[in-house]
Scaffold this active site. Sequence first.
Site, mmCIF file in Angstrom:
data_model
loop_
_atom_site.group_PDB
_atom_site.id
_atom_site.type_symbol
_atom_site.label_atom_id
_atom_site.label_comp_id
_atom_site.label_asym_id
_atom_site.label_seq_id
_atom_site.Cartn_x
_atom_site.Cartn_y
_atom_site.Cartn_z
ATOM 1 C CD GLU A 40 -2.397 1.381 2.761
ATOM 2 O OE1 GLU A 40 -2.570 2.517 3.241
ATOM 3 O OE2 GLU A 40 -2.722 0.339 3.357
ATOM 4 N NE ARG A 44 0.130 8.296 5.654
ATOM 5 C CZ ARG A 44 0.295 7.575 6.746
ATOM 6 N NH1 ARG A 44 1.432 7.667 7.430
ATOM 7 N NH2 ARG A 44 -0.641 6.745 7.159
ATOM 8 C CB THR A 68 -3.120 8.444 3.048
ATOM 9 O OG1 THR A 68 -2.255 7.548 3.742
ATOM 10 C CG2 THR A 68 -3.367 9.636 3.978
ATOM 11 C CE LYS A 128 -5.778 2.481 7.621
ATOM 12 N NZ LYS A 128 -4.982 3.379 6.761
#
Length: 212
Positions: A40, A44, A68, A128
Site C-alpha cells: 500500500e 502522503r 491515505t 480498515k
Amino acid sequence: MSVLQQLNNVGIVPVVVLDSAESALPLARALLAGGINVMEITCRSNAAYDSIKSVSNNCPEMIVGAGTIINSEQCMSVIAAGAKFIVSPGLNKDIVKCAQELSVDVIPGAVTPTEIMQALNLGLKTVKFFPAETFGGVTAIKSLAAPFANVSFMPTGGINESNLQNYLSCKNIIAVGGSWICDKKLLAKTDFSTITSLAQKAVNVCSKFRSI
C-alpha cells in the site's frame, strides 16, 4: 481470485511512504523476494502517484494499492495510475462510490458501530481499523465482531513484529497493515536487503495463520 482474497491469503500489507518514485520498483522487488506480493503506497508525498504507476507498469506480480485517500479526486487519480485497491483512513461515501464505479476494491476506515453500519449500507464487508492500537486493538475488534460477524477488519496503526501474531490470530482480521517492514530509515538508506529480511520474518509469522 479477488484482490481482497489475495490480501487475506498473504495476511500482511506493508504500508509505504515514498519520498522518491525511484525507490518504488526496487522496494516492490524486495518485498516480493521476501514473499509479500502486496503493498500500500500512501498518498502522503508527491511521489505517490508516480510510485504507483511505476510498480503497476513494471512489476505486475505486485498488487499495488493506494492509501491515505481522502477524496474522490485522489481516488480517480491513483486508479488511473494503476492502483488495484484503495485504502482510506475514514469512511467517505464519495470515495467508496468512486472505487465501486471503477470496479476497484476499497477499504475505508471504520472504528465505531455506526461507521461499520454505514460501510455495510454501501455494500462493503471489509473495513480498515485505524489507528488500531489507539482504538483498542484486538480486544476492540473482537468486541465489534460479535454484532458484525460478517465484517472483516484490516487493522493498521501501532502494529509491529511484537504484536503481529496477536492480531493475525483473530479470525475476523483479513490482513494487518504495518509500516515497520518498509521503515523510512531503511528506505532512506536504500537498504532493500533488510526490507526483504523483515518481509520474510513477517511471512513466517503469517504462514501460521494464512496460506501464502
